[in-house]
Design an enzyme around this catalytic site. Structure first.
Site, PDB file in Angstrom:
ATOM      1  N   HIS A  46       0.825  -1.210   0.000  1.00  4.97           N
ATOM      2  CA  HIS A  46       0.000   0.000   0.000  1.00  4.97           C
ATOM      3  C   HIS A  46       0.861   1.264   0.000  1.00  4.97           C
ATOM      4  CE1 HIS A  46      -3.851  -2.185   1.492  1.00  4.97           C
ATOM      5  NE2 HIS A  46      -3.764  -2.147   0.189  1.00  4.97           N
ATOM      6  N   HIS A 129     -10.322  -4.967   4.287  1.00  9.36           N
ATOM      7  CA  HIS A 129      -8.873  -4.878   4.053  1.00  9.36           C
ATOM      8  C   HIS A 129      -8.423  -6.138   3.309  1.00  9.36           C
ATOM      9  CE1 HIS A 129      -4.538  -4.851   4.826  1.00  9.36           C
ATOM     10  NE2 HIS A 129      -4.660  -3.555   5.018  1.00  9.36           N
ATOM     11  N   GLU A 131      -5.882  -8.009   3.467  1.00  2.00           N
ATOM     12  CA  GLU A 131      -5.348  -9.092   4.311  1.00  2.00           C
ATOM     13  C   GLU A 131      -6.482  -9.862   4.985  1.00  2.00           C
ATOM     14  OE1 GLU A 131      -2.854  -9.924   8.364  1.00  2.00           O
ATOM     15  OE2 GLU A 131      -2.289  -8.111   7.255  1.00  2.00           O
ATOM     16  N   THR A 170      -2.336  -8.857  10.816  1.00  4.92           N
ATOM     17  CA  THR A 170      -0.969  -8.659  11.325  1.00  4.92           C
ATOM     18  C   THR A 170      -0.632  -7.184  11.570  1.00  4.92           C
ATOM     19  OG1 THR A 170      -0.054  -8.527   9.089  1.00  4.92           O
ATOM     20  CG2 THR A 170      -0.105 -10.712  10.129  1.00  4.92           C
ATOM     21  N   CYS A 200       2.402  -8.555  13.653  1.00  3.79           N
ATOM     22  CA  CYS A 200       3.787  -8.874  13.283  1.00  3.79           C
ATOM     23  C   CYS A 200       4.785  -7.979  14.015  1.00  3.79           C
ATOM     24  CB  CYS A 200       3.962  -8.795  11.774  1.00  3.79           C
ATOM     25  SG  CYS A 200       4.148  -7.126  11.146  1.00  3.79           S
ATOM     26  N   SER A 228      -2.952   2.364   3.940  1.00  2.00           N
ATOM     27  CA  SER A 228      -1.981   1.514   4.642  1.00  2.00           C
ATOM     28  C   SER A 228      -2.393   1.363   6.101  1.00  2.00           C
ATOM     29  CB  SER A 228      -0.586   2.144   4.558  1.00  2.00           C
ATOM     30  OG  SER A 228       0.248   1.671   5.600  1.00  2.00           O
ATOM     31  N   SER A 229      -2.697   0.137   6.485  1.00  2.00           N
ATOM     32  CA  SER A 229      -3.146  -0.124   7.849  1.00  2.00           C
ATOM     33  C   SER A 229      -2.064   0.238   8.867  1.00  2.00           C
ATOM     34  CB  SER A 229      -3.537  -1.602   8.000  1.00  2.00           C
ATOM     35  OG  SER A 229      -3.964  -1.872   9.310  1.00  2.00           O
ATOM     36  N   SER A 273       5.094   0.232   4.594  1.00  2.00           N
ATOM     37  CA  SER A 273       5.191   0.197   3.129  1.00  2.00           C
ATOM     38  C   SER A 273       5.728   1.500   2.539  1.00  2.00           C
ATOM     39  CB  SER A 273       3.823  -0.147   2.521  1.00  2.00           C
ATOM     40  OG  SER A 273       2.801   0.610   3.121  1.00  2.00           O
TER      41      SER A 273
END
Length: 321
Positions: A46, A129, A131, A170, A200, A228-229, A273
């Site tokens: 992202h 999202h 993911e 994550t 993560c 972008s999360s 990212s």
């Protein structure tokens, strides 16, 4: 005219994580191996700057597999894809490379293992999202229930309250997720959790670094994309940690200088990212406006790296890896 003085606190770690690094490398190596065009399902990561750079090298970004021709390679984004996507690629005899972050794949494997043991999954994540869609798509419909908040936990309807496990996206806020997990454990005392937290290392480390600098700063900027999360969570973490002005900027041109008028200290970080070049661009912009003193505040060292798939490392490797 002399520039006003400004103390700039630079969060470390910040910016690219190992999963993002690997995903970008996969697209670049695929272009080297097969030439342009190479198709990529969804944004590989992202960040518009990264995506535009890869597009300039010959990557074509699409939303769905049916937009790709059979005879060109396709890459699946770092966020992961539902099981149906590689199955469809195989059915069409396509060459495909899965750039799913290995830490996202770990969550996929976990969900499958729990499901094989007869447990229904509850996923903590953000609806829509990529993911979340990819992880929920590892199992048949109804086997993964999504919750975003503690209120959702109270409302979720499960098959059997004693046969449950939870997984998480994550890239969530560590603190918010802890609250949702506590609510799950209160309502479902027998719920199984991951062996190791699903959020993560990179997300956790970047949030911890922001918590360390936020109380020192009059303002804090997160370099990253609005979709972008990890970047959006850093803005929230900064605000919660006591920084009265926390904003997301994609590029230096997005900085609202009027809102920063009179500040003495600024914090800078970046989502997982966002490339270094954009972080440096923002730092340079502050150097043009202020007499800047930079202090790096490091809360963790990162030395994680992930191998790229075998198909890109070997000559004549099988197409599906």
């Amino acid at each position: 005219m002399t520039k006003p003085e400004l103390k700039l606190y630079l969060a470390a770690p910040r910016g690219f994580c190992a999963g993002v690094d690997r995903a970008i490398k996969i697209v670049e190596m695929a272009l080297q191996k097969w030439g342009a065009p190479v198709f990529v399902r969804h944004e590989i990561v992202h960040n518009k700057f990264v995506v535009d750079g890869l597009r300039a090298q010959g990557a074509i970004f699409v939303q769905e597999l049916d937009e790709c021709p059979d005879d060109r390679p396709v890459i699946f984004s770092a966020h992961g894809v539902p099981k149906s996507v590689p199955s469809a690629a195989q059915a069409r005899n396509m060459i495909y490379v899965d750039a799913t972050c290995p830490l996202v794949s770990k969550v996929h494997i976990e969900a499958e293992r729990h499901s094989e043991n007869g447990l229904q999954m509850i996923m903590i994540g953000h609806a829509g999202h990529p993911e979340t869609i990819g992880t929920m798509g590892q199992l048949p419909d109804g086997e993964v229930l999504l919750v975003e908040s503690e209120a959702d936990v109270e409302a979720v309807a499960v098959r059997d309250p004693d046969r449950l496990a939870y997984i998480t996206q994550t890239t969530l806020s560590v603190d918010d997720t802890a609250g949702v997990v506590a609510a799950l454990q209160r309502r479902f005392p027998n719920i199984a959790g991951p062996h190791k937290e699903d959020i993560c290392y990179a997300t956790t480390n970047r949030q911890e670094a922001v918590k360390a600098i936020a109380p020192l700063c009059d303002a804090l900027l997160v370099v990253g994309a609005p979709n972008s999360s990890t970047s959006k969570r850093l803005v929230e973490v900064a605000a919660r940690a006591g920084c009265s002005y926390a904003q997301l900027v994609q590029r230096a041109k997005d900085i609202d200088w009027r809102a920063l008028d009179g500040i003495k200290t600024i914090g800078i970080t970046a989502g997982a990212s966002a490339p270094d070049v954009l972080i440096q661009e923002v730092i340079d912009a502050f150097s043009e406006h202020y007499a800047v003193t930079i202090e790096t505040v490091e809360t963790a060292k990162e030395n994680v790296s992930f191998k790229v798939p075998r198909i890109l490392r070997e000559v004549g490797a099988p197409a599906h890896d």
